[in-house]
Design an enzyme around this catalytic site. Structure first.
Site, PDB file in Angstrom:
ATOM      1  N   ARG A   1       0.825  -1.208   0.000  1.00 22.22           N
ATOM      2  CA  ARG A   1       0.000   0.000   0.000  1.00 22.22           C
ATOM      3  C   ARG A   1       0.855   1.252   0.000  1.00 22.22           C
ATOM      4  O   ARG A   1       1.968   1.267   0.529  1.00 22.22           O
ATOM      5  CB  ARG A   1      -0.879   0.052   1.245  1.00 22.22           C
ATOM      6  CG  ARG A   1      -1.881  -1.090   1.328  1.00 22.22           C
ATOM      7  CD  ARG A   1      -2.747  -0.950   2.553  1.00 22.22           C
ATOM      8  NE  ARG A   1      -1.949  -0.730   3.752  1.00 22.22           N
ATOM      9  CZ  ARG A   1      -2.403  -0.159   4.854  1.00 22.22           C
ATOM     10  NH1 ARG A   1      -3.631   0.290   4.910  1.00 22.22           N
ATOM     11  NH2 ARG A   1      -1.616  -0.031   5.898  1.00 22.22           N
TER      12      ARG A   1
ATOM     13  N   SER B   1       8.513  -4.808   6.157  1.00 25.97           N
ATOM     14  CA  SER B   1       8.315  -5.847   7.184  1.00 25.97           C
ATOM     15  C   SER B   1       9.192  -7.069   6.979  1.00 25.97           C
ATOM     16  O   SER B   1       8.706  -8.188   6.736  1.00 25.97           O
ATOM     17  CB  SER B   1       6.850  -6.245   7.203  1.00 25.97           C
ATOM     18  OG  SER B   1       6.062  -5.098   7.249  1.00 25.97           O
TER      19      SER B   1
ATOM     20  N   ASP C   1       6.777  -3.614  10.600  1.00 24.94           N
ATOM     21  CA  ASP C   1       5.321  -3.526  10.834  1.00 24.94           C
ATOM     22  C   ASP C   1       4.937  -3.694  12.302  1.00 24.94           C
ATOM     23  O   ASP C   1       3.970  -3.093  12.781  1.00 24.94           O
ATOM     24  CB  ASP C   1       4.538  -4.523   9.954  1.00 24.94           C
ATOM     25  CG  ASP C   1       5.041  -5.954  10.045  1.00 24.94           C
ATOM     26  OD1 ASP C   1       6.060  -6.196  10.711  1.00 24.94           O
ATOM     27  OD2 ASP C   1       4.403  -6.836   9.440  1.00 24.94           O
TER      28      ASP C   1
END
Ligand code: GLC
Length: 507
Positions: free
Chosen positions: A129, A193, A247
């Protein structure tokens, strides 16, 4: 259809019976066969079938028992996690340690004074995203987010590093156009992440890819630099990359924005990992001994030195061997969404080979890797679903089975996900007890910020995990706070703090 008739068999009676049946069901072809000593043989057959079923049942139970962990075993997992944590924190053992305990250079959680417009990138979860995050402080305190999800095709995930970063920059470019902010040069937080060795907030050397990624020429490189180079290659816009964030850390920060007691971040999604606020003096890889710093544990690699081998089953080993990073992330492979379905599939294949399932026939669907995504596992285990609906889900996946098959599949899913939740709870128990001891407390109240598809979607995972933490760390009261859009928002919050500090330094 054949109908067996027991003797004595009276001819006249028989004729009438045949006639009546044909009249009643004219469309069916019914033949009558004479059964010899039917009841005796039948009883024997029924007994044999019952015996076979009982034996099958016993073997299924026996196999699934391997997934049941006693409290002693879970306490042992907790103890070993603690040992591995210490090894990661110490300078002498850090190099060889598997649980890396990576410093993040995030030294405090948000205090509400964060302000400004930021961009965030979120790479490494279910979706890639790009986000625009507007944070307002003071009385109008709020966070507003706009985001767009982009696909990362498998050939890009597993192609060259340059292709991967070009693709990322292409998506950023599209997003800036979409939002009409191409000239703004906003500060950006990059949620990446994967395990990164950080020497500052805005530098992170990728140690190794995990989950489904395998792009070449990235391991050992600073991913912020790779991103900056990608932006330069495109010669279209400028960005100020301020922070690279795991993350787990983004999730902790997002939840801490709502609850200052949140000093732990947990992800149970495609992968699994945790971070927490450690005393700086205990992090020997970082200079200084004042205050605290968030440590990205990279707990997915727990067990990579063999310390979990006693509880790993043949199915865990098969999943590991078939994966892109065999031998690595062994704990993650027993816990997270990317692998649980694979463990289930391997058990089902074995049960089918042994004749317990699908009439012994291994279908193409069952041979298909990653067929059981988290959402299917969650549906299969939902208590609200009748068995017939479980059968329909399996049929949709291409697994045509009987209702009995569905019962077994559900049982297998239950055993695998329960163990995952308990193992995750055992790891978390080690973390909360360490924090409690760090602070010399008899009792600790603490909040864990959590995110991840498995945690959010699965009907039982969270409850079992919470209970396990309670059982294994009775001196801690742990609250679990679900993070909303954690990693993107968190990266923006971290970027906001960094910008404020930078401005303070410059003035
Ligand atoms: C993998 C990554 C880790 C990440 C986790 C959850 O374990 O190595 O960095 O936090 O997945 O996404």
């Amino acid at each position: 259809m054949n109908i067996f008739l027991p003797p004595p068999y009276n001819i006249l009676y028989a004729r009438r019976l045949h006639k009546t049946v044909r009249r009643l069901v004219p469309d069916s072809d019914v033949r009558f066969l004479l059964s010899e000593s039917g009841s005796g043989k039948g009883a024997a057959l029924v007994t044999a079938v019952a015996y076979r079923l009982a034996e099958q049942h016993r073997q299924i139970e026996e196999t699934l028992e391997e997934f049941q962990l006693s409290k002693e075993q879970l306490l042992e997992v907790k103890k070993r996690m603690r040992i591995e944590m210490e090894a990661g924190l110490r300078k002498k053992t850090h190099q060889s340690a598997k649980v890396k305990m990576l410093p993040t250079f995030v030294r405090s959680t948000p205090d509400g004074s964060e302000n400004g417009d930021f961009l965030a990138l979120d790479l490494g979860g279910t979706n890639f995203r790009v986000l625009l995050v507007k944070i307002r402080s003071g009385k109008r305190r709020m966070v507003e987010m706009h985001n767009k999800i982009y696909a990362i095709p498998v050939d890009v995930m597993q192609g060259t590093g340059e292709e991967l970063f070009d693709h990322i920059v292409h998506c950023i470019s599209d997003f800036l156009d979409y939002m009409g902010i191409k000239g703004a040069r906003l500060p950006m937080g990059f949620t990446f992440s994967f395990p990164c060795v950080q020497t500052s907030l805005d530098a992170g050397m990728l140690l190794t890819w995990t989950k489904g990624f395998k792009a070449t020429d990235c391991e050992g490189e600073d991913v912020v630099l790779l991103l900056r180079e990608g932006i330069k290659r495109r010669e279209e816009f400028e960005l100020d990359v301020v922070a690279v964030v795991n993350d787990t850390v983004g999730t902790m920060m997002t939840c801490a924005y709502e609850d200052p007691n949140c000093e732990i971040g947990l992800i149970v999604g495609t992968g699994s990992n945790a971070c927490y606020m450690e005393e700086t003096k205990n992090i020997e890889m970082v200079e200084g001994d004042k205050g605290r710093m968030c440590v990205n544990m990279e707990w997915g690699a727990f067990g990579d030195n063999g310390c979990l081998d006693e509880i790993r089953t043949v199915y865990d080993k098969a999943v590991d061997e078939l994966s892109l990073n065999s031998g690595k992330q062994r704990y993650e492979k027993m816990i997270s969404g990317m692998y649980l379905g694979e463990i289930v599939r391997n058990i089902l294949i074995d049960f089918t080979k042994r004749g317990f399932l699908f009439r012994g026939h291994i279908s193409e669907a069952l041979k298909t890797r990653s067929i059981f995504e988290t959402k299917f596992l969650s549906q299969i285990e939902s208590d609200r679903l009748a068995l017939l609906q479980v059968r329909v889900i399996l049929q949709q996946l291409g697994l045509d089975g009987t209702c009995d098959d569905s019962i077994i599949v559900k049982q297998v899913c239950g055993a695998v996900s329960k163990r995952a939740a308990q193992l995750c709870g055992a790891g978390m128990a080690a973390v909360v007890d360490k924090i409690r001891e760090n602070r010399g407390l008899d009792h600790l109240d603490i909040t864990v910020g959590v995110d991840g598809t498995l945690y959010k979607l699965h009907p039982h995972f969270s409850k079992i995990m919470h209970q396990t933490v309670k059982d294994l760390a009775p001196k801690c009261d742990v609250t679990f706070l679900l993070s909303e859009d954690g990693s993107g928002k968190g990266a923006a919050l971290i970027t906001a703090v960094a910008c404020r500090l930078r401005e303070a330094e410059q003035s």
